[in-house]
Design a protein around this motif. Sequence first.
Motif, PDB file in Angstrom:
ATOM      1  N   ARG A 174       0.835  -1.196   0.000  1.00  0.00           N
ATOM      2  CA  ARG A 174       0.000   0.000   0.000  1.00  0.00           C
ATOM      3  C   ARG A 174       0.870   1.246   0.000  1.00  0.00           C
ATOM      4  NH1 ARG A 174      -5.105   1.627   1.185  1.00  0.00           N
ATOM      5  NH2 ARG A 174      -5.386   3.611   2.219  1.00  0.00           N
ATOM      6  N   HIS A 175       1.867   1.280   0.873  1.00  0.00           N
ATOM      7  CA  HIS A 175       2.717   2.460   0.970  1.00  0.00           C
ATOM      8  C   HIS A 175       3.556   2.666  -0.280  1.00  0.00           C
ATOM      9  CE1 HIS A 175       2.147   1.917   5.498  1.00  0.00           C
ATOM     10  NE2 HIS A 175       1.202   2.668   4.996  1.00  0.00           N
ATOM     11  N   LEU A 176       3.959   1.586  -0.884  1.00  0.00           N
ATOM     12  CA  LEU A 176       4.688   1.696  -2.144  1.00  0.00           C
ATOM     13  C   LEU A 176       3.775   2.262  -3.235  1.00  0.00           C
ATOM     14  CD1 LEU A 176       7.307   1.281  -3.672  1.00  0.00           C
ATOM     15  CD2 LEU A 176       6.596  -1.081  -4.109  1.00  0.00           C
ATOM     16  N   ALA A 177       2.541   1.774  -3.307  1.00  0.00           N
ATOM     17  CA  ALA A 177       1.583   2.279  -4.298  1.00  0.00           C
ATOM     18  C   ALA A 177       1.266   3.757  -4.052  1.00  0.00           C
ATOM     19  CB  ALA A 177       0.298   1.452  -4.270  1.00  0.00           C
ATOM     20  N   LYS A 178       1.097   4.134  -2.784  1.00  0.00           N
ATOM     21  CA  LYS A 178       0.845   5.543  -2.459  1.00  0.00           C
ATOM     22  C   LYS A 178       2.056   6.393  -2.838  1.00  0.00           C
ATOM     23  CE  LYS A 178      -1.222   7.016   1.236  1.00  0.00           C
ATOM     24  NZ  LYS A 178      -1.604   7.256   2.650  1.00  0.00           N
TER      25      LYS A 178
END
Length: 138
Positions: free
Chosen positions: A8-12
Amino acid sequence: MATSSYKRHLAKTITWRIVGTLDTIVLAWIITGNPLTGLKIGGAEVITKMILYYFHERIWFNTGVKNSKKRHLFKTITWRIIGTLDTFLLSWFISGNPLTGLKIGVAEVVTKMILYYFHERSWYRINFGLEKRGVKKE
């Protein structure tokens, strides 16, 4: 910590970097009058900002601050301080002019805070990388 939160944090990080880089390129182009300078500054930011943003996300994920609009506002402010300092320094280095760096940094304070707030609100509504919506720390 769930592996999905890292995804999730990578995508954000990636989605925010796309929005942020486009904003920086346009602002630098307008301020310097040179599209190549805008591209150079935006290109340099891709690396520095993705690294800084990822760690900013990890730190906020591990805080005990509840989900709320206030949390998103505080994340917006802390990120903008970090991001503006990075843009100022990169713009100064690339343009060779500290005043140009300052102008670009100040201009993006407003545009990026607005864009970041809506980016945060959008991601708050997305379940990607969350195991359960009820335990979401974002």
